[in-house]
Structure formats: structure tokens, C-alpha cells
Design a protein around this motif. Sequence first.
Motif, mmCIF file in Angstrom:
data_model
loop_
_atom_site.group_PDB
_atom_site.id
_atom_site.type_symbol
_atom_site.label_atom_id
_atom_site.label_comp_id
_atom_site.label_asym_id
_atom_site.label_seq_id
_atom_site.Cartn_x
_atom_site.Cartn_y
_atom_site.Cartn_z
ATOM 1 N N ALA A 269 -22.757 48.573 -92.459
ATOM 2 C CA ALA A 269 -24.018 48.646 -92.814
ATOM 3 C C ALA A 269 -24.507 47.587 -94.568
ATOM 4 N N ALA A 270 -23.315 47.314 -95.222
ATOM 5 C CA ALA A 270 -23.325 46.832 -96.464
ATOM 6 C C ALA A 270 -23.120 44.920 -96.105
ATOM 7 N N LYS A 271 -22.089 44.223 -94.997
ATOM 8 C CA LYS A 271 -22.311 43.033 -94.167
ATOM 9 C C LYS A 271 -23.278 42.791 -94.045
ATOM 10 N N THR A 272 -24.146 43.879 -93.070
ATOM 11 C CA THR A 272 -25.144 43.520 -92.102
ATOM 12 C C THR A 272 -26.486 43.587 -93.217
ATOM 13 N N GLY A 273 -26.450 43.827 -94.272
ATOM 14 C CA GLY A 273 -27.921 44.539 -95.108
ATOM 15 C C GLY A 273 -28.957 45.487 -93.940
#
Length: 458
Positions: free
Chosen positions: A283-287
Amino acid sequence: MALGTAQAAPRQTNRSKEKAAAEASRAAIQQKLGALKKDISRTESEKEDAADELAASEEAISDANRSLRELADEQSSTNAKLRDLATEQERLANTIAAQKQQLSRLLREHYVAGNEDRIKLLLSGDNPNRINRDLQMMAYVSQAQAKLLNSLRDNLAAVEANQAETQNAKDELEEIAQEQRDQKTLLEKEKAKRATLLANLSSKLTDQRKQASRLEQDEQRMTGLVDRLARLIREQEIAAAAERKRRAELAAARAKAAAEAKARALARAKALQEERARLAREAAKTGKPMKPLPAPAPVEDEPKVADEPKETPQRAADTALATDLPSGAFASLKGRLPAPISGRVAARFGAKRGDGPAWRGMFIKAPEGTDVRAIAAGRVVFSSWMRGYGNLIIVNHGGEYLSIYGNNQSLIKRVGDSVKSGDVIANAGNTGGNEESGLYFELRHLGKAFDPTGWVNF
């Protein structure tokens, strides 16, 4: 008439119920020992020995004396219970009286304050602060009254329960008193019967005692009884050891199952935690918001292990002769064992017994009724009349050590009873056709009699 009969029927007390349950639990033990006695006497004629004619009378006297002793103990216990109930009744009565006074005082104060209800106060047009204060005061008084009434109601119920228990204890005392009267009457009849039999058989008994074969038969009978008891005890000890092993294996299986279930739960928790961390990184990578985690898998039930079977009366009876004492406990007491009775040693182990075989034990002269005490802790494995030995009691001390007490007037302890060193197990007498009052005492190991002198402090 039928109604009157039903009302007159006596109530069954707690003592009656407990006594019936105790008698039922002894049935299996007595059945097994009864079969043992029949096996011993199978090859002998019950009418060969004149002393056998005394058996029923001497057993009845022993039973009556034991019942009287047990009833006296029950009477003492019940009287103590009645005293405690009377003290509790007095305490409850004082508490109730104090609570009634307190309730009366609250009601009187409420009346003196004007006995105003909430509606009147609200419509009185008085100062709102005063009205609020009075309403709060009335709430406190109502709560106090309700609490006091509830407490009073509980105490009144306790008084009723106390009265019922007191009545039950009084009924039990009346039962005990009636049983004592019955047992005393039976005892006197049996004593008179025995005295008549002894008078009629005295010359015949004297002739029979001179026969060495009779004494040898008595010794063989005792050896046969001890051998059979030893075999029963060993069988029960093996069964008890197997049962302990089964219980240990069951406990180990349960512990193992619980540990495996815990390990699986930890593994699932760890996998869930790793999955949560992976989704958070994604989730942090893809936003994008973190995908919802799948519902956790339900925790597995602990693997079923066979429940321990409930112990039946038969199983309890099967282990009634074995003892939990370690095998070396009795041997460690050598030289420190107390005498089984206070009296004068009249015959010692190995001494010549008239024209018959040597003494296999010791005879200690003592007045009739003298207390006979267990020399060490153990379990009673025989408690009945036996030809040549009268009212006989045998105690298993573990490690295949037995102590034997014969010629008793009465037997106090029953088969299966656990005893401690110094416990009264019988009363001395001259049953079994013995001329003198006292105690015949033996020690046996691995079925063989040995000299008690170095073991017991006579």
C-alpha cells in the motif's frame, strides 16, 4: 387413615442417606472376602471344631460393640453440630432484632419528617433547592429501607434453614439413640448366648486344644488366608500401577495435544502478522489503501483425547486392599514400632505350644475390652471371625508386610479402612475358644511369620 399414615412416616435424615451409601460401597469388598473365607473352609467341616459353634455369637458381639463405638462417635459429632447451630441461631436472632429496630427507627424518622411523598413535594411550590434536597433525602431513606429489608429477608430465610438443619440433627440424634438401645439389647443377648455356649462346650474345647493336629490346622488355615490375601493385594497393586500409568499417559497426551495446538496458533499468528506487513508495504508503494486482510482462520480445537472413565464402585473395591505406602516404609520402622496392646507377654515367637507346633506369634495377656492399636500405618485387609483365631483383623503395611491381631472381643475397623499408627482397631478378648483374655499378635513378610521381638517395643 391413609393420609394420617403418610404424615406419620419418618423423614429420611442426611445421616440415613450417607449410611446407606456407605453400606452399598462396602458390598463389593465383603462379597470378595466372603468368597475368600468360603474357599479357605471348603475342605473342612464347619462342625469338626466345637469352637466354631461360638463363631456367630462372637461375630455378633464384635459387630454390636463396633456399632456402639461408631454410634457414640456420631452422637458426639452431632451434638457438636447442634451446639454450633444453636450459636448461629442466637447470632441470627440478635441480628434480626437489631435490623427490626433499625427499620422501625427509619420508618419513625420518615413519619416525623412529615411523611411527604414526591408528588406532594413537587406540587408544594416550596423552594426548589429544598424540594431537591428533600427528594434526595427520601431516595437515600428508600434505598436504606430496601437494603435493610433485603438483608432482613435473607436473615429470616437463614433462620428457617437453620431451624430445618437443627431439626434434622435432632432427628439424627434420636435415630442414633434408638440404634444404641437396639445394639445394647442385642449385645446383652449375644453375651448371654456365648456364656451358655462356653459353659456347655468347655470340656469339649479343652480336649480339642490338646490335639496338636488342631493347632497345625489353625496354622495352615492362617497361612492359606495370608497367601490368598497377598495374591489379592499384589493383583490390586498391579492394577493400581497400571491405572496410574494410564492416567500419566493420558495427561502426557493432553499436554502434547495442547502444546501442538499452541504451536499451530502461534504459526498462524506469525503468518498473519507477516501478511499484514506485506500488505502495508504494498500500500505504501502504490499509494492505495491497504487491502483488507482475509478473515483469520478459526483456531483449531484441541485434539480430542479420550476422557478419563469415571471410577465405578467395583473399581474402587478392587483397590480397597492395596495401600499407597512405599514398599520400604514399614521396614524402616524396625525396632521403633509401638506395642499393639498394654499387657504381659505370656507366649513368645518360637516357644513350644504344649504338644503342638511352636508359637508363630506372641500372646499378650490383657483384660477383656482393652484397646488394640495398629502398630503402623496401613490398610485393613481382613476383619472377621476365623476358626482358631476368633475375631481377627489383618493390616497391610505395604512391601508385603502384614500385622495380625487375633482373639479380639470386637473389631472396630472394617475392611478397606486406612489406619495410622496408634489407631484403635479392636478390643482384646478371648474369642475363638481361647481360655485367657488377651491378644494374639503376628508379623508376616512375604507370607511367612517372623519374630516381632526385634521390631516391636513390647
